[in-house]
Design a protein around this motif. Structure first.
Motif, PDB file in Angstrom:
ATOM      1  N   UNK A  91      88.275  61.452  -0.586  1.00  0.00           N
ATOM      2  CA  UNK A  91      88.635  61.312   0.829  1.00  0.00           C
ATOM      3  C   UNK A  91      87.582  60.528   1.622  1.00  0.00           C
ATOM      4  N   UNK A  92      86.276  60.851   1.509  1.00  0.00           N
ATOM      5  CA  UNK A  92      85.290  60.108   2.308  1.00  0.00           C
ATOM      6  C   UNK A  92      85.304  58.608   2.042  1.00  0.00           C
ATOM      7  N   UNK A  93      85.443  58.213   0.793  1.00  0.00           N
ATOM      8  CA  UNK A  93      85.392  56.792   0.475  1.00  0.00           C
ATOM      9  C   UNK A  93      86.664  56.083   0.941  1.00  0.00           C
ATOM     10  N   UNK A  94      87.805  56.747   0.866  1.00  0.00           N
ATOM     11  CA  UNK A  94      89.047  56.132   1.357  1.00  0.00           C
ATOM     12  C   UNK A  94      88.947  55.880   2.854  1.00  0.00           C
ATOM     13  N   UNK A  95      88.461  56.868   3.596  1.00  0.00           N
ATOM     14  CA  UNK A  95      88.309  56.711   5.038  1.00  0.00           C
ATOM     15  C   UNK A  95      87.275  55.641   5.375  1.00  0.00           C
ATOM     16  N   UNK A  96      86.211  55.579   4.590  1.00  0.00           N
ATOM     17  CA  UNK A  96      85.174  54.573   4.828  1.00  0.00           C
ATOM     18  C   UNK A  96      85.715  53.165   4.619  1.00  0.00           C
ATOM     19  N   UNK A 122      78.806  59.023   6.316  1.00  0.00           N
ATOM     20  CA  UNK A 122      77.953  60.168   5.979  1.00  0.00           C
ATOM     21  C   UNK A 122      78.001  61.267   7.046  1.00  0.00           C
ATOM     22  N   UNK A 123      78.126  60.886   8.299  1.00  0.00           N
ATOM     23  CA  UNK A 123      78.067  61.869   9.393  1.00  0.00           C
ATOM     24  C   UNK A 123      79.434  62.495   9.676  1.00  0.00           C
ATOM     25  N   UNK A 124      80.510  61.695   9.556  1.00  0.00           N
ATOM     26  CA  UNK A 124      81.848  62.179   9.941  1.00  0.00           C
ATOM     27  C   UNK A 124      82.766  62.365   8.740  1.00  0.00           C
ATOM     28  N   UNK A 125      82.979  61.286   7.980  1.00  0.00           N
ATOM     29  CA  UNK A 125      83.970  61.339   6.912  1.00  0.00           C
ATOM     30  C   UNK A 125      83.568  62.280   5.781  1.00  0.00           C
ATOM     31  N   UNK A 126      82.272  62.327   5.451  1.00  0.00           N
ATOM     32  CA  UNK A 126      81.809  63.205   4.378  1.00  0.00           C
ATOM     33  C   UNK A 126      82.113  64.667   4.656  1.00  0.00           C
ATOM     34  N   UNK A 127      81.652  65.216   5.792  1.00  0.00           N
ATOM     35  CA  UNK A 127      81.968  66.614   6.113  1.00  0.00           C
ATOM     36  C   UNK A 127      83.470  66.871   6.226  1.00  0.00           C
ATOM     37  N   UNK A 128      84.223  65.882   6.756  1.00  0.00           N
ATOM     38  CA  UNK A 128      85.673  66.061   6.860  1.00  0.00           C
ATOM     39  C   UNK A 128      86.301  66.189   5.474  1.00  0.00           C
ATOM     40  N   UNK A 129      85.856  65.354   4.540  1.00  0.00           N
ATOM     41  CA  UNK A 129      86.358  65.444   3.169  1.00  0.00           C
ATOM     42  C   UNK A 129      85.993  66.767   2.523  1.00  0.00           C
ATOM     43  N   UNK A 130      84.780  67.236   2.806  1.00  0.00           N
ATOM     44  CA  UNK A 130      84.350  68.531   2.265  1.00  0.00           C
ATOM     45  C   UNK A 130      85.192  69.666   2.851  1.00  0.00           C
ATOM     46  N   UNK A 131      85.534  69.541   4.122  1.00  0.00           N
ATOM     47  CA  UNK A 131      86.385  70.535   4.788  1.00  0.00           C
ATOM     48  C   UNK A 131      87.762  70.597   4.122  1.00  0.00           C
ATOM     49  N   UNK A 132      88.361  69.413   3.891  1.00  0.00           N
ATOM     50  CA  UNK A 132      89.663  69.378   3.214  1.00  0.00           C
ATOM     51  C   UNK A 132      89.550  69.922   1.789  1.00  0.00           C
TER      52      UNK A 132
END
Length: 631
Positions: free
Chosen positions: A220-225, A262-272
């Motif tokens: 998820x983080x890399x797709x959003x990035x 790192x600040x937004x997408x990473x934690x969001x992916x971890x949340x999902x």
């Protein structure tokens, strides 16, 4: 199969390459993004010899080909690129396609990111299966360095999953592939991993809190990035002077996108990921119930083309848990159930064509290709599809109770059963074989007991033997070999005459095919058999149908009525509609058309007459549904 001809025919019926926005394929389907669906002749595509069906779902038009889809796709790409690449379809703003809804766009992105990497994931998974087999057979021990290296080979794709997803996402979003992989490298950099390994859970970047997480196996983080990069990169390109663009553009892209990642997408992916983990735990807790429910639902997902939406879930499950006790297991029992139903139909039918389709489709299903059985046999005959649902659900319960679990992401079939061998050793293989037998046998028995309306039997039941009515001949005196008999009802009320009596040379000379004509006494046209509406003239005066057994019939109301441009005609059906014998197809104002000076003699022509050596028809007064033509 002539792959080139099939691809060219598909492209023609899609409305040409200008109507194709993008194209991809999965294991059995061409997956297309179409600009204007009104230009697509869906029924013509369905009737192509090498096409098993079509699905228009989630903003994506899918053409079911089967195991030869990759070859057809390559020819399709070549056919499209003769004028311009598929990926550059939006150059004309006036032809901008309608926007898909948010869910459809998300689904399209996920499938585009994961489907291309399935083969390498499957290959890596089979290496893991090989490790399990070698340990179970006593060839290697758990402490063996050979085993450890083999495990590294199998685990590599999952650990470095962000790199693979970065590449496919960059392709989907049409942005810089190398910049995308830089983002993946940042997520997996050893120093970032080391900071979290030292016990810290967070740090900061220019005073902004930054949560420390492990990004191996995360998508998820890399797709959003990469999605964000697709917007940032063009802006950075415009802002960078030509002299320093070679380094300034990528530098600006990295400096903007990486911190947000790192600040937004990473934690969001971890949340999902946390919620996905809870979902997996719930499915594991439900056990056999979860497998049964998924097995029941799975055929409907295939019909709608949304089954590939499960791929990201399955990949994530293997990357995080290392096994799948539900989704792939459900897929296995459904595939085998489709095979069981197709084989049962092949043995029970009296239709030679259906027997051949059933046998070939059954074999394909055993090897994981279910579309021929689903569309060509089970869904077409309806009741076998119900049997598939019954067999799948019950076999799913058996699989859940015995603990059948997939330890590698490979398409489920009889040749991939080793993926179900786990730490328990070969006893797990015994349980999966039992599940396969259960699924096949229960579905086979269900089809045999429920039965189905065989095309031949159905016609015999609804049309008893006709003698001495068809031009004074007994239809049983002229048997047609290798052709299913057709019994055509009258589509109009009036007087049936020979085509040679029609005041239109095209019909009278039978250049368009054999048949008959009716001088109508009422302004109504009904379906002469069960079948599909394949063509309707723009001027509404003519309609073409294909029967369930393949007869192609044209009903042409009047002579030169094309000049009316649709006036005084009202259609009750549209192209692609399934109709039953007696359903109203068209209404027309008989008196008004006659007063305008038009001859209303209606020609009914079998346009594929060469398929039927002996076509006979009745003359005289007829009414709706009367048996007027026989082959």
């Amino acid at each position: 199969m002539d792959h080139k001809k099939t691809a060219e025919e598909i492209l023609k019926h899609l409305g040409g390459n200008e109507n194709v926005e993008s194209a991809s394929h999965c294991v059995t389907r061409l997956r297309l993004s179409i600009k204007d669906m009104s230009k697509v002749n869906d029924q013509a595509i369905k009737t192509l010899k090498d096409v098993n069906g079509t699905v228009n779902q989630g903003g994506q038009y899918q053409i079911v080909i089967g195991p030869k889809v990759e070859q057809v796709y390559k020819e399709f790409e070549m056919a499209v690129s003769k004028e311009k690449p598929v990926s550059s379809r939006n150059s004309n703003p006036a032809e901008t396609p309608k926007k898909k809804n948010v869910f459809s766009r998300m689904l399209d992105v996920l499938m585009s990111c994961f489907i291309p990497i399935i083969p390498i994931i499957a290959g890596s998974g089979m290496i893991k299966v090989l490790c399990t087999i070698l340990v179970s057979a006593g060839v290697l021990t758990n402490e063996s360095s050979t085993l450890q290296i083999l495990n590294l080979m199998g685990d590599g794709v999952f650990y470095f999953l962000p790199f693979f997803v970065a590449f496919t996402a960059a392709k989907k979003f049409n942005t810089d592939h190398f910049a995308a992989m830089v983002m993946a490298a940042i997520l997996l950099h050893p120093n970032l991993m080391a900071m979290s390994a030292e016990g810290a859970t967070s740090t900061s970047f220019i005073g902004i809190p930054l949560q420390l997480l492990s990004y191996s196996s995360q998508a998820v983080p890399i797709i959003l990035a990469v999605w964000l990069m697709s917007y940032v990169n063009p802006i950075a390109d415009r802002l960078s002077p030509a002299m320093v663009k070679v380094f300034l553009r990528p530098m600006l892209t990295i400096l903007i996108v990486a911190p947000v990642m790192l600040i937004v997408f990473g934690p969001f992916g971890d949340f999902l990921g946390g919620y996905f983990g809870k979902f997996v735990d719930v499915m594991n807790t439900w056990g056999w119930i979860a497998v049964s429910i998924n097995a029941l639902i799975f055929p409907f997902l295939v019909i709608t083309g949304t089954h590939n939406a499960l791929i990201p879930l399955i990949i994530t499950m293997f990357a995080t848990k290392g096994f799948d006790p539900v989704l792939i297991v459900s897929g296995l029992v459904v595939n085998i159930a489709q095979a069981g139903a197709a084989f049962a139909v092949a043995l029970k039918t009296k239709n030679n064509q259906m027997r051949g389709i059933g046998l070939s489709a059954g074999v394909a299903s055993l090897f994981g290709i279910t579309e021929p059985a689903l569309y060509g046999v089970n869904l077409r005959l309806k009741r076998p599809f119900i049997a598939v649902l019954i067999g799948s659900t019950l076999a799913g319960a058996v699989a859940g109770i015995t603990g059948v679990t997939a330890y590698s992401f490979v398409g489920p079939s009889i040749i991939s059963l080793p993926i179900f061998i786990g730490d328990e050793g070969f006893i797990s293989l015994v349980w999966v074989i039992l599940t396969v037998i259960t699924s096949f046998v229960l579905t086979f028995i269900a089809v045999w007991l429920i039965g189905f309306k065989d095309p031949v039997d159905e016609e015999k039941e609804s049309n008893p033997t006709v003698t001495n009515t068809l031009e004074g001949k007994d239809v049983n005196d002229s048997p047609v070999e290798n052709v299913v008999e057709e019994h055509v009802g009258s589509p109009l009320k009036g007087e049936a005459i020979r085509l040679s009596q029609v005041n239109d040379e095209a019909f009278a000379t039978e250049s368009m095919g054999k048949g008959f004509a009716i001088i109508p006494s009422e302004g109504r046209v009904v379906a002469p058999f069960d079948g599909t509406v394949v063509v309707i003239s723009k001027t509404k005066h003519a309609v073409a149908l294909v029967s369930d057994n393949g007869m192609e019939l044209l009903i042409h109301v009047g002579i030169d009525t094309v000049k009316l441009k649709g006036n005084h005609f009202n259609l009750e059906v549209q192209t692609g509609d399934q109709v039953q014998k007696g359903d109203t197809l068209m209404l027309f104002d008989k008196e008004e058309i006659k007063n305008l000076g038009y001859d209303l003699t209606t020609s009914i022509v079998v346009t594929n007459s060469d398929r039927y050596p002996n076509i006979q028809h009745k003359t005289g007064n007829v009414t709706y549904g009367d048996h007027v033509l026989n082959t």
